[in-house]
Motif scaffolding. Structure first.
Motif, PDB file in Angstrom:
ATOM      1  N   PRO A 135       0.830  -1.207   0.000  1.00 52.69           N
ATOM      2  CA  PRO A 135       0.000   0.000   0.000  1.00 52.69           C
ATOM      3  C   PRO A 135       0.863   1.255   0.000  1.00 52.69           C
ATOM      4  O   PRO A 135       1.992   1.253   0.511  1.00 52.69           O
ATOM      5  N   PRO A 136       0.358   2.348  -0.566  1.00 52.22           N
ATOM      6  CA  PRO A 136       1.118   3.594  -0.567  1.00 52.22           C
ATOM      7  C   PRO A 136       1.310   4.132   0.846  1.00 52.22           C
ATOM      8  O   PRO A 136       0.450   3.972   1.711  1.00 52.22           O
ATOM      9  N   GLU A 188       3.856   9.085   0.198  1.00 52.71           N
ATOM     10  CA  GLU A 188       3.480   8.937  -1.209  1.00 52.71           C
ATOM     11  C   GLU A 188       2.096   9.513  -1.481  1.00 52.71           C
ATOM     12  O   GLU A 188       1.871  10.165  -2.511  1.00 52.71           O
ATOM     13  N   LEU A 189       1.174   9.299  -0.565  1.00 59.97           N
ATOM     14  CA  LEU A 189      -0.175   9.813  -0.741  1.00 59.97           C
ATOM     15  C   LEU A 189      -0.199  11.342  -0.747  1.00 59.97           C
ATOM     16  O   LEU A 189      -0.969  11.961  -1.489  1.00 59.97           O
ATOM     17  N   THR A 217       0.864  12.090  -4.236  1.00 60.14           N
ATOM     18  CA  THR A 217      -0.135  11.637  -5.205  1.00 60.14           C
ATOM     19  C   THR A 217      -1.351  12.549  -5.232  1.00 60.14           C
ATOM     20  O   THR A 217      -1.873  12.882  -6.306  1.00 60.14           O
ATOM     21  N   TYR A 249      -7.569   4.440  -2.832  1.00 63.04           N
ATOM     22  CA  TYR A 249      -6.350   5.153  -3.208  1.00 63.04           C
ATOM     23  C   TYR A 249      -5.772   4.540  -4.480  1.00 63.04           C
ATOM     24  O   TYR A 249      -5.835   3.320  -4.690  1.00 63.04           O
ATOM     25  N   ARG A 250      -5.155   5.358  -5.312  1.00 68.74           N
ATOM     26  CA  ARG A 250      -4.399   4.834  -6.443  1.00 68.74           C
ATOM     27  C   ARG A 250      -3.243   3.986  -5.919  1.00 68.74           C
ATOM     28  O   ARG A 250      -2.459   4.453  -5.095  1.00 68.74           O
ATOM     29  N   GLN A 251      -3.130   2.752  -6.406  1.00 63.94           N
ATOM     30  CA  GLN A 251      -2.076   1.872  -5.907  1.00 63.94           C
ATOM     31  C   GLN A 251      -1.856   0.699  -6.846  1.00 63.94           C
ATOM     32  O   GLN A 251      -2.760   0.292  -7.574  1.00 63.94           O
ATOM     33  N   ARG A 252      -0.645   0.179  -6.824  1.00 61.23           N
ATOM     34  CA  ARG A 252      -0.324  -1.027  -7.591  1.00 61.23           C
ATOM     35  C   ARG A 252      -0.764  -2.244  -6.792  1.00 61.23           C
ATOM     36  O   ARG A 252      -0.531  -2.335  -5.591  1.00 61.23           O
ATOM     37  N   TYR A 298      -7.331   2.142  -9.530  1.00 56.33           N
ATOM     38  CA  TYR A 298      -7.897   3.425  -9.143  1.00 56.33           C
ATOM     39  C   TYR A 298      -9.302   3.200  -8.587  1.00 56.33           C
ATOM     40  O   TYR A 298     -10.063   2.363  -9.092  1.00 56.33           O
ATOM     41  N   ASP A 346      -6.033  11.466 -10.234  1.00 53.79           N
ATOM     42  CA  ASP A 346      -5.956  10.105 -10.757  1.00 53.79           C
ATOM     43  C   ASP A 346      -6.216  10.052 -12.252  1.00 53.79           C
ATOM     44  O   ASP A 346      -5.573   9.279 -12.976  1.00 53.79           O
TER      45      ASP A 346
END
Length: 232
Positions: free
Chosen positions: A46-47, A51-52, A55, A79-82, A115, A214
């Motif tokens: 998780p970010p 990072e958040l 972002t 949250y935007r995350q891989r 996203y 995003d």
């Protein structure tokens, strides 16, 4: 607001998003180079708060300054995350998981950028496969005539009157991606929104909305003619 704290598309997106996109490229009709996501080289975690803060911090884009997003008030899953890819689609594919309120861009090696999205009434109206046939930054909003008939106060933004000017209050936000199927406009859109609180929820209007920060990142990752799969 001091310019040094603003993250431009060139700085924020190229340093972050395009770093993840570097690698192979395929040539599209008209000589366009379509970025193909590179294999992720960072741990799938998780970010962090740091990072958040970057972002979802302030962004200067297209002559507009997007305000920071109070991400602490959001559900962290959006949250935007891989993440590990749950879609099974080939790299470069965009997948909208309508029930879960997620949008994925599939990467090689079994990962995807995820996203959180909000789904409007029109977002439940179409499913299947298509292509992102057109993309636009800071688009004009032209509510359909049916919406204007329901809400006469929107007449000044009607198609006949040229729509709403681009800007921070425009319902399409910083970017819009237009989905076609078999050469026809599906009227299905992926777009930004100033209403960050609507992410993860069903809304009264619109298609698939993302936080403006995003959708700028998504725009950089998704090329013209990218394949999209919408699952209802």
């Amino acid at each position: 607001m001091p310019s040094e704290i603003l993250l431009s598309r060139r700085g924020f997106v190229l340093a972050g998003a395009l770093a993840a996109l570097s690698g192979c490229a395929s040539t599209l009709p008209g000589g366009r180079n379509a970025p193909v996501p590179a294999m992720a080289r960072r741990p799938i975690v998780p970010p962090t708060p740091e990072e958040l803060a970057i972002t979802y911090g302030p962004v200067e884009d297209g002559g507009f300054v997007l305000p920071p997003i109070p991400y602490e008030k959001m559900d962290p899953q959006f949250y935007r995350q891989r993440v590990l890819d749950p879609t099974g689609e080939r790299p470069g594919t965009v997948v909208v998981d309508t029930p879960s309120r997620f949008l994925y861009v599939v990467e090689p090696g079994g990962t995807a950028m995820r996203y959180g999205v909000g789904i409007g009434r029109d977002g439940f109206a179409w499913q299947g496969e298509g292509v992102i046939h057109w993309r636009q930054t800071w688009p004009r909003w032209k509510p359909p005539n049916e919406m204007v008939a329901r809400q006469p106060d929107l007449e000044k933004y009607s198609i006949a009157n040229g729509g709403m000017e681009p800007g921070l209050r425009n319902p399409l936000g910083a970017c819009a991606l237009y989905i076609f199927q078999n050469g026809q406009d599906t009227l299905y859109r992926l777009h930004g929104s100033p209403d960050w609180a609507s992410i993860g929820k069903a809304s009264s209007s619109g298609c698939v909305r993302l936080i403006n920060q995003d959708v700028i990142d998504l725009y950089a990752r998704v090329p013209f003619k990218a394949r999209i799969v919408v699952r209802q």
